[in-house]
Design a protein around this motif. Structure first.
Motif, PDB file in Angstrom:
ATOM      1  N   GLY A 374       5.020 -10.667  -1.256  1.00  0.00           N
ATOM      2  CA  GLY A 374       4.373 -10.236  -2.484  1.00  0.00           C
ATOM      3  C   GLY A 374       3.030 -10.863  -2.768  1.00  0.00           C
ATOM      4  O   GLY A 374       2.150 -10.208  -3.361  1.00  0.00           O
ATOM      5  N   ALA A 375       2.823 -12.129  -2.365  1.00  0.00           N
ATOM      6  CA  ALA A 375       1.564 -12.801  -2.695  1.00  0.00           C
ATOM      7  C   ALA A 375       0.349 -12.085  -2.113  1.00  0.00           C
ATOM      8  O   ALA A 375      -0.638 -11.868  -2.831  1.00  0.00           O
ATOM      9  CB  ALA A 375       1.602 -14.257  -2.237  1.00  0.00           C
ATOM     10  N   LEU A 377       0.073  -8.916  -1.362  1.00  0.00           N
ATOM     11  CA  LEU A 377      -0.067  -7.638  -2.060  1.00  0.00           C
ATOM     12  C   LEU A 377      -0.674  -7.839  -3.441  1.00  0.00           C
ATOM     13  O   LEU A 377      -1.553  -7.077  -3.870  1.00  0.00           O
ATOM     14  CB  LEU A 377       1.300  -6.962  -2.182  1.00  0.00           C
ATOM     15  N   TYR A 378      -0.239  -8.880  -4.151  1.00  0.00           N
ATOM     16  CA  TYR A 378      -0.710  -9.119  -5.516  1.00  0.00           C
ATOM     17  C   TYR A 378      -2.152  -9.612  -5.535  1.00  0.00           C
ATOM     18  O   TYR A 378      -2.961  -9.154  -6.351  1.00  0.00           O
ATOM     19  CB  TYR A 378       0.212 -10.131  -6.198  1.00  0.00           C
ATOM     20  N   LEU A 379      -2.490 -10.547  -4.651  1.00  0.00           N
ATOM     21  CA  LEU A 379      -3.805 -11.182  -4.716  1.00  0.00           C
ATOM     22  C   LEU A 379      -4.878 -10.425  -3.949  1.00  0.00           C
ATOM     23  O   LEU A 379      -6.055 -10.466  -4.323  1.00  0.00           O
ATOM     24  CB  LEU A 379      -3.721 -12.622  -4.190  1.00  0.00           C
ATOM     25  N   THR A 380      -4.516  -9.780  -2.864  1.00  0.00           N
ATOM     26  CA  THR A 380      -5.530  -9.095  -2.045  1.00  0.00           C
ATOM     27  C   THR A 380      -5.402  -7.577  -2.081  1.00  0.00           C
ATOM     28  O   THR A 380      -6.308  -6.877  -1.623  1.00  0.00           O
ATOM     29  CB  THR A 380      -5.450  -9.557  -0.575  1.00  0.00           C
ATOM     30  N   GLY A 381      -4.263  -7.079  -2.589  1.00  0.00           N
ATOM     31  CA  GLY A 381      -4.063  -5.632  -2.622  1.00  0.00           C
ATOM     32  C   GLY A 381      -3.761  -5.032  -1.278  1.00  0.00           C
ATOM     33  O   GLY A 381      -3.782  -3.802  -1.123  1.00  0.00           O
TER      34      GLY A 381
END
Length: 546
Positions: A374-375, A377-381
């Motif tokens: 998830g990290a 996906l959340y921070l870099t998309g």
């Protein structure tokens, strides 16, 4: 036996290797430590501790000397990359792992020693501290060496057996070096252990084996020369900051927004002892049921429980403070391997606590797997292909470290340690460094290198004041406000650079207008300052048409 210790030493170093170079400088503690060491290399003064022009006396000199030695041996000087500084921490963890295995081998046997070493090498706390250039990894080495020597002296005395002649000298050398690393922590750990043993046994005769008179003199010879020099050089300011502000402040009140209520270390235990949190707790509970007739268990529990309770009572709390206690439960995991299933039976109240911790192990295991996916996906998309192996390794480590009937075989401990090491390698060494929005300083420095008008351009930074910027952009970097950034540009219009929030650009232009100049934005760096949680849009500026 030597091959076992060599294997554990190399295993620990391998587990720490991934991320040493790829992980950017971490704010704020690591950045402050390495910058102070860097300034020693720049100035040639290896007695005083400075962060830019300010004194840095919160901790003694030991870690700075060790990091300076690494920098000197590298041949890079003040330009040494961050991984050179971090080698000291990796070495500290490796020494602690071997010292834990050595102690467990003497107390409980060869298989117990291997298991204890593997446990300490692979828990999350040592995996993190082994990759960060600050005091706690090498402090752990000092604590384990001191406590290991003390344990062997104590157990031998209780069995009316002789103890090795070198043990008291090892104990006092570790105390002296530990004081130079982080002040009173190593002596406090040993003192609390001794006091608890005395309170339960009412017998102090075994302490004569420590040779306290000559031992204290040896420790003093290690510590006092630098203390005398820094007292003279600082005019007593070292004692005011290190003892009056740092130590007393942490004991009296929560410092630097790190105040936490009692119970904090219980809540964070499942993460920082992962993946061996459950088996370690089970070993500790089982040890309580056998402690009456076994001095080895008495020592391990006197090592862990009082120190843990003491830290719970201190208002200032950070997860790594309790790290010197973890080797004690690693020793107990080694002991647990020597028991039959019939001997490792828990009482009813212990079973409830055991299963509550099992819930913690499951939550942390699933959480690490979720963060791996998830990290990014959340921070870099974007999806990071390394997320899948990181999650798989984390799930495997949690599964392998889940005990069957309160026991794990040595092979299963080794497999869990290897899986955890692989998870750390991918997560910390590959995924975390790729989360570019949270790593503002490397991007700022890259923009400076690409855009700086002069070889000796100096940066003035408004609002973004993280110490990693000083280390990476240069010791002369100025931390200021928008008005100060404008004055910096006006003083050296040909070469000066300024880092200012884009939202403050009108204020920067207004401040420059009085000197008849305007600022040109060279780059924009957007991201999140993970130290404060602030989302920032920063502009890199120079004077237009100087």
């Amino acid at each position: 036996m030597t091959r076992k210790y060599l294997f554990l030493f190399l295993f620990s170093l391998v587990l720490s290797a991934s991320g040493l170079a790829s992980l950017p400088v971490v704010d704020r503690d690591e950045a402050r430590f390495v910058q102070a060491t860097k300034q020693m290399a720049e100035s040639g003064d290896y007695m005083d501790i400075r962060f830019q022009d300010a004194s840095r006396y919160k901790k003694p000199i030991g870690i700075y000397w060790l990091q300076s030695a690494a920098v000197g041996l590298s041949g890079e000087g003040a330009g040494a990359p961050i991984w050179i500084y971090r080698l000291v921490s990796a070495l500290g963890i490796a020494i602690a792992v071997v010292a834990t295995a050595w102690t467990a081998t003497i107390l409980f046997g060869a298989n117990a020693g291997m298991a204890a070493g593997l446990v300490l090498a692979a828990i999350f706390a040592t995996a993190f501290e082994g990759r960060i250039a600050k005091t706690d990894a090498f402090l752990l080495a000092c604590c384990v060496l001191a406590q290991g020597a003390l344990a062997q002296i104590y157990v031998a005395a209780r069995r009316d057996q002789p103890s090795a002649a070198y043990l008291p000298w090892l104990f006092w050398i570790a105390q002296g070096v530990g004081i130079l690393i982080k002040g009173p922590i190593t002596p406090a750990l040993s003192l609390v252990t001794i006091l608890i043993l005395l309170a339960f046994e009412r017998d102090a005769r075994w302490l004569s084996r420590l040779k306290a008179g000559r031992g204290l003199l040896l420790a003093a010879l290690i510590v006092v020369p630098w203390l005398a020099i820094i007292t003279w050089k600082s005019g007593g300011a070292f004692w005011q900051e290190a003892v009056g502000k740092d130590l007393v402040g942490k004991v009296a009140d929560g410092q630097e927004s790190h105040g936490m209520p009692p119970g904090y270390y219980s809540l964070t235990y499942s993460l920082f002892m992962w993946p061996f949190s459950l088996i370690a707790l089970g070993a500790g509970l089982a040890a309580l049921n056998h402690v009456r007739n076994d001095p080895r268990l008495r020592f391990c529990l006197a090592w862990y429980i009082p120190f843990w309770i003491l830290l719970e009572l201190v208002p200032t709390k950070l997860p790594h403070y309790v790290l010197p206690a973890y080797p004690a439960v690693a020793l107990l995991v080694g002991w647990l391997l020597t028991l039959s299933p019939e001997q490792a039976v828990l009482k009813r109240w212990q079973t409830w606590l055991y299963w509550a911790t099992a819930f913690g192990l499951v939550v942390v295991t699933l959480g690490l797997a979720a963060v791996a996916v998830g990290a990014p996906l959340y921070l870099t998309g974007a999806f990071n292909p390394w997320s899948i192996p990181a999650a798989v390794f984390a799930l495997a480590a949690g599964y392998l470290a889940f005990p069957r009937q309160l026991q794990l075989s040595l092979n299963r401990v080794g497999a869990a340690a290897a899986a955890a090491g692989a998870a750390y390698a991918v997560l910390i060494g590959l995924i975390v460094p790729s989360l570019t929005p949270m790593w503002l300083t490397p991007r700022i420095v890259a923009a400076i290198q690409e855009s700086k008008p002069c070889q000796n351009s100096i940066l003035a930074s408004s609002q973004y004041h993280e110490p990693s910027l000083i280390f990476m952009a240069g010791t002369n970097t100025k931390l200021t406000d928008t008005q100060g950034a404008a004055a910096h540009l006006a003083m050296d219009p040909a070469c000066a650079l300024a880092l200012v929030p884009v939202a403050d650009e009108p204020a920067l232009q207004s401040a420059l207008a009085g000197s008849g100049k305007t600022a040109a934005r060279l780059k924009e760096i957007d991201g999140t300052n993970y130290s404060s949680g602030d989302k920032l849009a920063l502009g890199l500026y120079r004077v237009a048409n100087p």
